[in-house]
Design a protein around this motif. Structure first.
Motif, PDB file in Angstrom:
ATOM      1  N   ASN A  19      -6.589  42.967 -47.555  1.00 30.11           N
ATOM      2  CA  ASN A  19      -7.575  43.026 -46.471  1.00 30.11           C
ATOM      3  C   ASN A  19      -7.075  42.262 -45.236  1.00 30.11           C
ATOM      4  N   ASP A  20      -6.486  41.097 -45.457  1.00 24.13           N
ATOM      5  CA  ASP A  20      -5.929  40.322 -44.342  1.00 24.13           C
ATOM      6  C   ASP A  20      -4.760  41.063 -43.692  1.00 24.13           C
ATOM      7  N   ILE A  21      -3.905  41.657 -44.514  1.00 23.75           N
ATOM      8  CA  ILE A  21      -2.769  42.420 -43.993  1.00 23.75           C
ATOM      9  C   ILE A  21      -3.267  43.607 -43.181  1.00 23.75           C
ATOM     10  N   ALA A  22      -4.266  44.306 -43.696  1.00 20.48           N
ATOM     11  CA  ALA A  22      -4.815  45.466 -42.983  1.00 20.48           C
ATOM     12  C   ALA A  22      -5.316  45.069 -41.601  1.00 20.48           C
ATOM     13  N   GLY A  23      -6.016  43.960 -41.510  1.00 19.11           N
ATOM     14  CA  GLY A  23      -6.517  43.494 -40.225  1.00 19.11           C
ATOM     15  C   GLY A  23      -5.393  43.186 -39.257  1.00 19.11           C
ATOM     16  N   ALA A  24      -4.350  42.542 -39.760  1.00 26.51           N
ATOM     17  CA  ALA A  24      -3.215  42.202 -38.905  1.00 26.51           C
ATOM     18  C   ALA A  24      -2.452  43.450 -38.472  1.00 26.51           C
ATOM     19  N   LEU A  25      -2.330  44.419 -39.361  1.00 26.39           N
ATOM     20  CA  LEU A  25      -1.660  45.667 -39.003  1.00 26.39           C
ATOM     21  C   LEU A  25      -2.440  46.404 -37.924  1.00 26.39           C
ATOM     22  N   GLU A  26      -3.757  46.410 -38.059  1.00 24.16           N
ATOM     23  CA  GLU A  26      -4.593  47.058 -37.040  1.00 24.16           C
ATOM     24  C   GLU A  26      -4.436  46.364 -35.691  1.00 24.16           C
ATOM     25  N   GLU A  27      -4.422  45.043 -35.701  1.00 21.56           N
ATOM     26  CA  GLU A  27      -4.237  44.283 -34.457  1.00 21.56           C
ATOM     27  C   GLU A  27      -2.899  44.609 -33.808  1.00 21.56           C
ATOM     28  N   ALA A  28      -1.878  44.871 -34.644  1.00 22.48           N
ATOM     29  CA  ALA A  28      -0.548  45.182 -34.134  1.00 22.48           C
ATOM     30  C   ALA A  28      -0.403  46.656 -33.766  1.00 22.48           C
TER      31      ALA A  28
END
Length: 79
Positions: A19-28
């Protein structure tokens, strides 16, 4: 799923880490998707966690993002 993007396997992560990775990927701005193991997969193959896939063109960047988040999670700093 978009047909103009080819995805590749990023890794298998615990739900909270994914979930944390998904959020960071979306931000990027990196396209991603995930697959959760179903009941039969868990029972028959003892597979747990979330398998994540990302835009192949941004794999190196996604690996770097995921690596930073996993390192924080291992140190207890996640979420």
């Amino acid at each position: 799923m978009r047909k103009d993007i080819r995805t590749t396997y990023l890794g298998n992560y615990a739900w909270a880490t994914a979930n944390d990775i998904a959020g960071a990927l979306e931000e990027a701005g990196i396209f991603w998707w995930c697959k959760n193991p179903g009941t039969f997969t868990r029972v028959l193959f003892a597979e747990f966690g979330v398998r994540m896939f990302v835009d192949q063109a941004h794999l190196d960047e996604a690996r770097e993002i995921a690596g930073e988040i996993v390192a924080k999670a291992e140190q207890g700093e996640a979420g």
